[in-house]
Scaffold this motif. Structure first.
Motif, PDB file in Angstrom:
ATOM      1  N   SER A  15       0.826  -1.206   0.000  1.00 24.19           N
ATOM      2  CA  SER A  15       0.000   0.000   0.000  1.00 24.19           C
ATOM      3  C   SER A  15       0.862   1.258   0.000  1.00 24.19           C
ATOM      4  CB  SER A  15      -0.914   0.010   1.233  1.00 24.19           C
ATOM      5  OG  SER A  15      -1.539   1.259   1.391  1.00 24.19           O
ATOM      6  N   MET A  16       0.452   2.251  -0.784  1.00 24.30           N
ATOM      7  CA  MET A  16       1.131   3.542  -0.798  1.00 24.30           C
ATOM      8  C   MET A  16       0.588   4.454   0.292  1.00 24.30           C
ATOM      9  SD  MET A  16       1.240   4.221  -4.922  1.00 24.30           S
ATOM     10  CE  MET A  16       2.191   5.735  -4.714  1.00 24.30           C
ATOM     11  N   THR A  17      -0.653   4.228   0.695  1.00 27.29           N
ATOM     12  CA  THR A  17      -1.287   5.120   1.673  1.00 27.29           C
ATOM     13  C   THR A  17      -0.966   4.757   3.117  1.00 27.29           C
ATOM     14  OG1 THR A  17      -3.312   3.785   1.599  1.00 27.29           O
ATOM     15  CG2 THR A  17      -3.199   5.694   0.140  1.00 27.29           C
ATOM     16  N   ILE A  18      -0.807   3.460   3.408  1.00 25.68           N
ATOM     17  CA  ILE A  18      -0.574   3.029   4.791  1.00 25.68           C
ATOM     18  C   ILE A  18       0.671   3.696   5.392  1.00 25.68           C
ATOM     19  CG2 ILE A  18       0.016   1.077   6.277  1.00 25.68           C
ATOM     20  CD1 ILE A  18      -2.887   1.096   5.585  1.00 25.68           C
ATOM     21  N   PRO A  19       1.848   3.651   4.754  1.00 25.11           N
ATOM     22  CA  PRO A  19       3.025   4.314   5.344  1.00 25.11           C
ATOM     23  C   PRO A  19       2.823   5.826   5.507  1.00 25.11           C
ATOM     24  CG  PRO A  19       3.667   2.833   3.570  1.00 25.11           C
ATOM     25  CD  PRO A  19       2.182   2.966   3.501  1.00 25.11           C
ATOM     26  N   PHE A  20       2.176   6.437   4.520  1.00 25.79           N
ATOM     27  CA  PHE A  20       1.924   7.883   4.555  1.00 25.79           C
ATOM     28  C   PHE A  20       1.095   8.253   5.780  1.00 25.79           C
ATOM     29  CE2 PHE A  20      -0.766  11.529   3.427  1.00 25.79           C
ATOM     30  CZ  PHE A  20       0.184  12.454   2.998  1.00 25.79           C
ATOM     31  N   ALA A  24       2.088   9.851   9.624  1.00 27.75           N
ATOM     32  CA  ALA A  24       1.414  11.099   9.982  1.00 27.75           C
ATOM     33  C   ALA A  24       0.877  11.044  11.407  1.00 27.75           C
ATOM     34  CB  ALA A  24       0.281  11.383   9.001  1.00 27.75           C
ATOM     35  N   THR A  25       0.320   9.900  11.799  1.00 25.70           N
ATOM     36  CA  THR A  25      -0.269   9.804  13.136  1.00 25.70           C
ATOM     37  C   THR A  25       0.785   9.876  14.234  1.00 25.70           C
ATOM     38  OG1 THR A  25      -0.178   7.375  13.104  1.00 25.70           O
ATOM     39  CG2 THR A  25      -2.185   8.414  12.280  1.00 25.70           C
ATOM     40  N   SER A  26       2.034   9.607  13.899  1.00 29.15           N
ATOM     41  CA  SER A  26       3.091   9.592  14.919  1.00 29.15           C
ATOM     42  C   SER A  26       3.360  10.982  15.503  1.00 29.15           C
ATOM     43  CB  SER A  26       4.388   9.017  14.341  1.00 29.15           C
ATOM     44  OG  SER A  26       4.903   9.851  13.322  1.00 29.15           O
ATOM     45  N   VAL A  27       2.931  12.038  14.814  1.00 24.89           N
ATOM     46  CA  VAL A  27       3.170  13.394  15.320  1.00 24.89           C
ATOM     47  C   VAL A  27       2.102  13.827  16.312  1.00 24.89           C
ATOM     48  CG1 VAL A  27       4.282  13.998  13.143  1.00 24.89           C
ATOM     49  CG2 VAL A  27       1.891  14.616  13.497  1.00 24.89           C
ATOM     50  N   LEU A  28       1.059  13.039  16.453  1.00 21.29           N
ATOM     51  CA  LEU A  28      -0.029  13.390  17.364  1.00 21.29           C
ATOM     52  C   LEU A  28      -0.061  12.415  18.539  1.00 21.29           C
ATOM     53  CD1 LEU A  28      -2.901  14.095  14.787  1.00 21.29           C
ATOM     54  CD2 LEU A  28      -1.516  15.785  16.006  1.00 21.29           C
ATOM     55  N   GLU A 155      -0.760  18.497  -3.228  1.00 23.06           N
ATOM     56  CA  GLU A 155      -2.028  17.837  -2.889  1.00 23.06           C
ATOM     57  C   GLU A 155      -1.843  16.890  -1.707  1.00 23.06           C
ATOM     58  OE1 GLU A 155      -4.360  17.679  -7.181  1.00 23.06           O
ATOM     59  OE2 GLU A 155      -2.804  16.179  -6.749  1.00 23.06           O
ATOM     60  N   LYS A 156      -0.711  16.210  -1.646  1.00 24.55           N
ATOM     61  CA  LYS A 156      -0.441  15.314  -0.518  1.00 24.55           C
ATOM     62  C   LYS A 156      -0.220  16.110   0.771  1.00 24.55           C
ATOM     63  CE  LYS A 156       1.386  11.427  -3.177  1.00 24.55           C
ATOM     64  NZ  LYS A 156       2.549  10.576  -3.489  1.00 24.55           N
ATOM     65  N   GLN A 157       0.379  17.272   0.656  1.00 27.39           N
ATOM     66  CA  GLN A 157       0.560  18.121   1.838  1.00 27.39           C
ATOM     67  C   GLN A 157      -0.792  18.576   2.386  1.00 27.39           C
ATOM     68  OE1 GLN A 157       3.148  21.121   0.170  1.00 27.39           O
ATOM     69  NE2 GLN A 157       5.019  20.064   0.794  1.00 27.39           N
ATOM     70  N   ARG A 158      -1.685  18.973   1.481  1.00 24.69           N
ATOM     71  CA  ARG A 158      -3.027  19.379   1.919  1.00 24.69           C
ATOM     72  C   ARG A 158      -3.775  18.196   2.521  1.00 24.69           C
ATOM     73  NH1 ARG A 158      -2.958  22.704  -2.860  1.00 24.69           N
ATOM     74  NH2 ARG A 158      -3.984  21.048  -4.057  1.00 24.69           N
ATOM     75  N   LEU A 159      -3.610  17.025   1.899  1.00 28.05           N
ATOM     76  CA  LEU A 159      -4.257  15.817   2.409  1.00 28.05           C
ATOM     77  C   LEU A 159      -3.743  15.482   3.803  1.00 28.05           C
ATOM     78  CD1 LEU A 159      -5.957  13.250   2.187  1.00 28.05           C
ATOM     79  CD2 LEU A 159      -4.054  12.190   0.936  1.00 28.05           C
ATOM     80  N   LEU A 160      -2.455  15.647   4.017  1.00 25.18           N
ATOM     81  CA  LEU A 160      -1.866  15.355   5.320  1.00 25.18           C
ATOM     82  C   LEU A 160      -2.515  16.196   6.416  1.00 25.18           C
ATOM     83  CD1 LEU A 160       0.288  14.033   7.105  1.00 25.18           C
ATOM     84  CD2 LEU A 160       1.850  15.875   6.451  1.00 25.18           C
ATOM     85  N   VAL A 161      -2.659  17.490   6.153  1.00 21.92           N
ATOM     86  CA  VAL A 161      -3.286  18.379   7.137  1.00 21.92           C
ATOM     87  C   VAL A 161      -4.751  17.992   7.347  1.00 21.92           C
ATOM     88  CG1 VAL A 161      -3.977  20.759   7.630  1.00 21.92           C
ATOM     89  CG2 VAL A 161      -1.722  20.288   6.652  1.00 21.92           C
ATOM     90  N   GLU A 162      -5.437  17.718   6.250  1.00 23.84           N
ATOM     91  CA  GLU A 162      -6.855  17.338   6.346  1.00 23.84           C
ATOM     92  C   GLU A 162      -7.013  16.045   7.146  1.00 23.84           C
ATOM     93  OE1 GLU A 162     -10.748  16.674   3.410  1.00 23.84           O
ATOM     94  OE2 GLU A 162      -8.715  16.761   2.567  1.00 23.84           O
ATOM     95  N   TYR A 163      -6.109  15.109   6.926  1.00 19.08           N
ATOM     96  CA  TYR A 163      -6.161  13.825   7.633  1.00 19.08           C
ATOM     97  C   TYR A 163      -5.918  14.014   9.130  1.00 19.08           C
ATOM     98  CZ  TYR A 163      -4.789   9.053   8.940  1.00 19.08           C
ATOM     99  OH  TYR A 163      -4.683   7.829   9.553  1.00 19.08           O
ATOM    100  N   LEU A 164      -4.880  14.772   9.472  1.00 16.55           N
ATOM    101  CA  LEU A 164      -4.580  15.005  10.887  1.00 16.55           C
ATOM    102  C   LEU A 164      -5.718  15.753  11.575  1.00 16.55           C
ATOM    103  CD1 LEU A 164      -0.788  15.943  10.682  1.00 16.55           C
ATOM    104  CD2 LEU A 164      -1.805  13.769  11.409  1.00 16.55           C
TER     105      LEU A 164
END
Length: 230
Positions: A15-20, A24-28, A155-164
């Motif tokens: 998966s390409m999304t699982i590592p991403f 990301a969750t490790s910062v919270l 787009e991935k940067q925006r997605l990262l913020v939206e996900y967090l």
């Protein structure tokens, strides 16, 4: 608020999304990542798993869409862990929030009436909303991640913020609550930033706060006008 991400993916290693998302969750500190497949690999203990769920305020099912539903591992987990005694008799998940993060290789534009897939994500994911309603959970608007492999860096940067924000922002996911979240993250990061970057971000967030105050004033004015009309 404490959030649990329950990730279901039959082939996480490819998966390409699982590592991403997992990185990301490790910062919270308030977010815990848990792979459902790893839970079963270690032999599921239902009572222990149920106790594990109890401290969390928000539970997020994260999965790729498989034939318009979730992978079999997530369905099995719900069948095994969300027992009638645990969810209905004991009301152990009542008033907790249930979120969905769904990935799909198709464009989200395909999922609407008159388009390729014919049905909307809201329609296809209705069984999860029904589960939440049945056991007294608060169903959150799903976060749909489409065609991750084709997204640009921006787009991935925006997605990262939206996900967090989806994992950590107080609901409802209003502009006000998302801005409060951003300001909180800046306060946490400020000490690790160099002086110039800190100054730039401080100006940006000051402008965000100023505009939010203006928006609040506008809402009050609109309410007063409406009250007078009534």
């Amino acid at each position: 608020m404490k959030t649990l991400v329950l990730s279901a993916h039959p082939d996480a290693s490819s998966s390409m999304t699982i590592p991403f998302f997992e990185r990301a969750t490790s910062v919270l500190e308030s977010v815990t990542w848990r792979s459902i497949e790893s839970v079963y690999n270690e032999q599921l203990n239902v009572h222990r798993e149920q106790d594990f769920l109890k401290p969390f305020n928000r539970i997020v099912f994260q999965f790729p869409m498989y034939w318009y539903s979730c992978p079999a591992s997530l369905k099995q987990y719900i069948d095994d862990v969300f027992t009638r005694k645990f969810t209905i008799s004991c009301k152990s998940l009542k008033n907790k929030e249930l979120g969905l993060v769904v990935t799909t290789g198709n464009s989200s534009h395909d999922f609407q009436a008159g388009s390729l897939e014919k049905f909307t994500f809201s329609e296809l994911l209705r069984p999860f909303e029904a589960i939440a309603n049945k056991i007294g959970m608060i169903y959150l608007r799903p976060l749909i991640v489409d065609q991750f492999q084709y997204k640009s860096v921006k787009e991935k940067q925006r997605l990262l913020v939206e996900y967090l924000q989806y994992l950590d922002t107080a609901s409802p996911f209003s502009l006000r609550n998302r801005e409060v979240w951003l300001l909180k993250q800046f306060d946490l990061l400020e000490s690790s930033l160099d002086t110039d970057t800190s100054k730039i971000l401080r100006v940006i967030f000051h402008e965000i706060s100023r505009r939010q105050d203006q928006l609040d004033d506008l809402k009050i004015s609109i309410k007063e006008i409406r009250d007078q009309e009534e």
